[in-house]
Design a protein around this motif. Structure first.
Motif, PDB file in Angstrom:
ATOM      1  N   ALA B 396       0.842  -1.192   0.000  1.00 14.93           N
ATOM      2  CA  ALA B 396       0.000   0.000   0.000  1.00 14.93           C
ATOM      3  C   ALA B 396       0.878   1.242   0.000  1.00 14.93           C
ATOM      4  O   ALA B 396       0.682   2.165  -0.791  1.00 14.93           O
ATOM      5  CB  ALA B 396      -0.917  -0.024   1.219  1.00 14.93           C
ATOM      6  N   LYS B 397       1.886   1.261   0.894  1.00 10.08           N
ATOM      7  CA  LYS B 397       2.782   2.413   0.949  1.00 10.08           C
ATOM      8  C   LYS B 397       3.549   2.536  -0.364  1.00 10.08           C
ATOM      9  O   LYS B 397       3.734   3.628  -0.887  1.00 10.08           O
ATOM     10  CB  LYS B 397       3.763   2.254   2.122  1.00 10.08           C
ATOM     11  CG  LYS B 397       3.132   2.536   3.484  1.00 10.08           C
ATOM     12  CD  LYS B 397       4.204   2.718   4.532  1.00 10.08           C
ATOM     13  CE  LYS B 397       3.694   3.353   5.815  1.00 10.08           C
ATOM     14  NZ  LYS B 397       2.677   2.629   6.537  1.00 10.08           N
ATOM     15  N   PHE B 398       3.984   1.382  -0.891  1.00 12.13           N
ATOM     16  CA  PHE B 398       4.772   1.362  -2.122  1.00 12.13           C
ATOM     17  C   PHE B 398       3.979   1.966  -3.281  1.00 12.13           C
ATOM     18  O   PHE B 398       4.476   2.823  -4.021  1.00 12.13           O
ATOM     19  CB  PHE B 398       5.172  -0.086  -2.424  1.00 12.13           C
ATOM     20  CG  PHE B 398       6.027  -0.245  -3.634  1.00 12.13           C
ATOM     21  CD1 PHE B 398       7.342   0.189  -3.624  1.00 12.13           C
ATOM     22  CD2 PHE B 398       5.524  -0.825  -4.782  1.00 12.13           C
ATOM     23  CE1 PHE B 398       8.141   0.051  -4.741  1.00 12.13           C
ATOM     24  CE2 PHE B 398       6.314  -0.971  -5.908  1.00 12.13           C
ATOM     25  CZ  PHE B 398       7.622  -0.531  -5.885  1.00 12.13           C
ATOM     26  N   ALA B 399       2.701   1.535  -3.425  1.00 19.15           N
ATOM     27  CA  ALA B 399       1.880   2.014  -4.540  1.00 19.15           C
ATOM     28  C   ALA B 399       1.725   3.525  -4.476  1.00 19.15           C
ATOM     29  O   ALA B 399       1.843   4.228  -5.493  1.00 19.15           O
ATOM     30  CB  ALA B 399       0.512   1.336  -4.504  1.00 19.15           C
ATOM     31  N   VAL B 400       1.475   4.032  -3.256  1.00 20.65           N
ATOM     32  CA  VAL B 400       1.261   5.467  -3.094  1.00 20.65           C
ATOM     33  C   VAL B 400       2.550   6.235  -3.379  1.00 20.65           C
ATOM     34  O   VAL B 400       2.561   7.232  -4.110  1.00 20.65           O
ATOM     35  CB  VAL B 400       0.741   5.732  -1.663  1.00 20.65           C
ATOM     36  CG1 VAL B 400       0.790   7.202  -1.358  1.00 20.65           C
ATOM     37  CG2 VAL B 400      -0.663   5.200  -1.505  1.00 20.65           C
ATOM     38  N   LEU B 401       3.663   5.733  -2.810  1.00 21.42           N
ATOM     39  CA  LEU B 401       4.926   6.456  -2.963  1.00 21.42           C
ATOM     40  C   LEU B 401       5.373   6.480  -4.424  1.00 21.42           C
ATOM     41  O   LEU B 401       5.892   7.480  -4.907  1.00 21.42           O
ATOM     42  CB  LEU B 401       6.009   5.810  -2.095  1.00 21.42           C
ATOM     43  CG  LEU B 401       5.827   6.051  -0.594  1.00 21.42           C
ATOM     44  CD1 LEU B 401       6.911   5.333   0.182  1.00 21.42           C
ATOM     45  CD2 LEU B 401       5.865   7.530  -0.274  1.00 21.42           C
ATOM     46  N   GLN B 402       5.136   5.370  -5.124  1.00 20.18           N
ATOM     47  CA  GLN B 402       5.527   5.328  -6.530  1.00 20.18           C
ATOM     48  C   GLN B 402       4.779   6.399  -7.327  1.00 20.18           C
ATOM     49  O   GLN B 402       5.369   7.111  -8.147  1.00 20.18           O
ATOM     50  CB  GLN B 402       5.218   3.944  -7.093  1.00 20.18           C
ATOM     51  CG  GLN B 402       5.930   3.694  -8.399  1.00 20.18           C
ATOM     52  CD  GLN B 402       5.725   2.275  -8.863  1.00 20.18           C
ATOM     53  OE1 GLN B 402       4.673   1.669  -8.633  1.00 20.18           O
ATOM     54  NE2 GLN B 402       6.729   1.722  -9.508  1.00 20.18           N
TER      55      GLN B 402
END
Lengths: 202, 481
Positions: B396-402
């Motif tokens: 979830a964090k990865f998708a947002v940060l990307q």
């Protein structure tokens, strides 16, 4: 300045004045009465806007029902005014400063430049015999059916919530159950106590 | 218009209509159940949620369907979020049963108000006019205020409800004022109409539009719990009965996400440059305040409340990126957060029993000795919230940060990563308490089997979905696209 404008300014002045009284008066009963005045004058302004049905509803619902209930509550509850007023003087300068800044800022944005007659021309007056009520009735149950139904559900939730939070079933009722009365035995009611005889004079 | 009135198509709203009908039926049926049969209310509520979910899936269509003169929309994003709302609510009901029974507040109204809150969320998710957005929000909030005060003999709960109500009313007022300005300047309530009118607006009127935008954002930020409109969250999460905290902290976040999508992204999408700056400030503040203050909390409900605030900051990151990937990332984040929060508060309920509230951090000490399995589940949940792979929270964090990096805001992504590393401290502290400290309380965990099964599934689901996040991520991408 035409009659309409004069009426508008008189009503607006009374509205703003009574709104200030609502928050500044000491006696809550007077506050509630000032609120009644505020509702009444805003209904007057709505009539100027040719929204006579809404104006009358405002008076009937808010003044007639809501505020009467409010007055009842205010009069029946023993509200400690000293506690309510505590810190009023202390917070007043800060609150006043915030309010003045807010009004000034809003006046800059929502001023005559944006919402004046040049920017937003007044809609043409309706012909004689035009019924505001009929127009509202025609769209309320058709175009606005869905919001209308949700508003009804909100009222249901309010009722459920109010009952769930305040209803207390009393276990000890003042009435007797007949089945308990039939089952009662002498031993439940009368207790014979043996006591040593005592002298009356002692 | 009235003379050529056409009957609106009621079919897209069938799930809403069914849920409303059933909520009213349960409200009445509950009157006839004796206290020992109260469990039927609970079972009926679960069945209602299941059937509503089935109806939502059956009625789904890939193209958006508008009805009720455009004030209702049924589209993929709405349907996906709704199904997750039902799922989360059903699990909340299952977790709550023992908790409510132990405190003598196992009443039908809890479930009825819960169902009405679900209805409010559905209206909010499907809203396509300013009026329905506001009404859906009020329906949801009103039910939640009452649920917070539900344990009415508990002074903490009553105080929390009072704070929630007063601040919530203020936020609704702000939102409504913003909406009235939007209506005044665009002349329409319809979201599609607002979008069109904003695009054609003269520059001289942009100022009023800006004020409306700010007011609307204030209202939404309050409902989401973003800093600086977060003050109610710790007090309400702490004061409310844990069963209610569980509910407030999970499903409504998905509905609030939908509200932001409809109002800000769809309606005011042309103002993206303006609202992006506001959201950046709120996102950074939320992550900072949430993660740093959470460290100082000794009460786990307050700690999770601050953790919610930081998660909201992350959610805002996805929205402010302003790309399809950002929106689907934020949607993924909202769903994942709801699943994790559900497990986290569920663990508090698991450790609580009649007359004892396991809401201190110390209550988790030595959980490994008492129940190695649930210590493991809690560890997964904490790793997931901290964003440690392979748990779901990482993706979830990865998708947002990307999405944030792709939209050129690399510094913001760096800030977000720094704050989530700070945040990892208090999540991992719980893991340390569970595994390396001596238990102060050696009583066995007493909970019904169904709760144990569902809570285990909850934790394992987060681990398994974390190993294969593709399907959920693809669902969110399809929903936004």
């Amino acid at each position: 300045m035409g009659f309409e404008a004069i009426t508008f300014y008189i009503f607006s002045a009374i509205l703003v004045g009574s709104a200030i009284l609502v928050v500044s008066l000491r006696n809550p009963v007077f506050c509630a009465l000032a609120l009644v005045l505020a509702f009444f004058t805003s209904a007057g302004i709505w009539i100027l806007l040719e929204a006579e049905f809404l104006a009358l509803t405002l008076i009937l619902v808010y003044v007639g029902a809501v505020m009467v209930l409010f007055l009842f509550v205010v009069m029946m509850l023993d509200i400690n005014l000293a506690v309510l007023r505590e810190g009023f003087a202390r917070y007043l300068p800060f609150g006043l400063a915030v309010a003045i800044i807010l009004v000034a800022q809003l006046a800059l944005i929502v001023g005559p430049e944006q919402f004046g007659l040049e920017a937003m021309p007044a809609p043409p007056s309706h012909p004689e015999g035009y019924s505001n009520t009929k127009e509202i009735g025609a769209v309320l149950y058709t175009v606005y059916l869905y919001p209308f139904e949700i508003a009804a559900v909100i009222l249901v939730v309010a009722i459920v919530a109010a009952i769930a939070l305040t209803l207390r079933r009393r276990k000890k009722k003042q009435t007797m159950g007949p089945e308990d009365q039939v089952k009662v035995r002498r031993n439940d009611r009368v207790r014979l106590v043996k006591m040593a005889a005592a002298n009356k004079d002692e | 218009m009235p003379n050529n009135f056409q009957m609106p198509d009621l079919m897209p709203a069938l799930p809403e209509i069914f849920l409303l009908t059933m909520a009213c039926v349960i409200l009445l049926a509950d009157l006839f159940f004796r206290d020992e049969n109260r469990v039927f209310t609970y079972l009926l509520s679960l069945a209602t949620l299941a059937i509503t979910a089935a109806l939502t899936v059956t009625m789904h269509s890939d193209v958006p369907v508008y009805t009720f003169d455009g004030s209702f929309v049924s589209d993929t994003m709405g349907d996906v979020l709704k199904v997750f709302v039902y799922l989360v609510t059903a699990v909340v009901f299952i977790y709550s049963r023992d908790y409510l029974l132990n405190r003598n507040i196992f009443k039908g109204e809890y479930f009825v108000l819960g169902l009405f809150a679900v209805l409010g969320m559905m209206v909010l998710i499907s809203a396509h006019s300013l009026l329905t957005i506001y009404l859906g929000l009020e329906l949801l909030s009103l039910a939640l205020y009452a649920m917070v005060a539900f344990h009415r003999d508990n002074s903490d709960a009553t105080e929390a409800a009072m704070k929630y109500f007063v601040l919530g009313a203020l936020a609704s007022g702000m939102l409504l004022y913003g909406m009235s300005l939007l209506y005044g300047i665009t002349g329409t309530l319809d979201i599609g109409g607002v979008q069109g009118a904003v695009a054609d607006l003269e520059d001289s009127k942009k100022l009023v539009l800006g004020l409306g935008l700010v007011m609307v954002i204030v209202g939404m930020a309050f409902k989401l719990g973003a800093v600086p409109f977060h003050m109610w969250i710790p007090d309400v999460y702490h004061g409310a009965p844990t069963a209610v905290t569980l509910f407030i902290g999970t499903a409504p976040k998905m509905a609030a996400f939908a509200m932001v999508m409809r109002l800000l992204v769809e309606g005011l999408g042309d103002m993206h440059a303006q609202w992006q700056d506001i959201l950046i400030i709120m996102a950074v503040l939320s992550m900072a305040v949430g993660n740093i203050i959470a460290i100082a909390q000794g009460n786990i409900k307050r700690m999770l409340a601050y953790s919610t605030i930081s998660h909201v900051g992350f959610l805002l990151l996805g929205i402010l990126a302003g790309t399809q990937a950002g929106y689907s990332g934020a949607m993924f984040y909202a769903i994942v957060y709801a699943l994790m929060g559900m497990g986290g508060f569920g663990m508090i309920i698991l450790l609580s029993r009649a007359g004892f509230e396991a809401d201190k951090l110390d209550d988790f000490k030595g959980l490994n000795e008492r129940s190695p399995w649930f210590a493991f589940i809690m560890m997964i949940l904490m790793f997931s919230m901290a964003g440690v792979p392979p748990a779901l929270g990482f993706y979830a964090k990865f998708a947002v940060l990307q999405a944030v990096v792709d939209s050129g805001l690399t510094w913001l992504a760096v800030v977000a990563v720094i704050f989530s590393i700070i945040g990892a401290f208090y999540y991992l502290r719980i893991v340390k308490l569970m595994y390396f400290d001596k238990a102060e309380d050696s009583l066995p965990l007493e909970t019904s089997t169904d709760m144990k099964v569902v809570l285990s599934a909850n934790g394992l689901g987060i681990l398994l979905l974390g190993l294969a996040p593709g399907s959920l991520l693809a669902l969110c991408t399809a929903a936004i696209g």
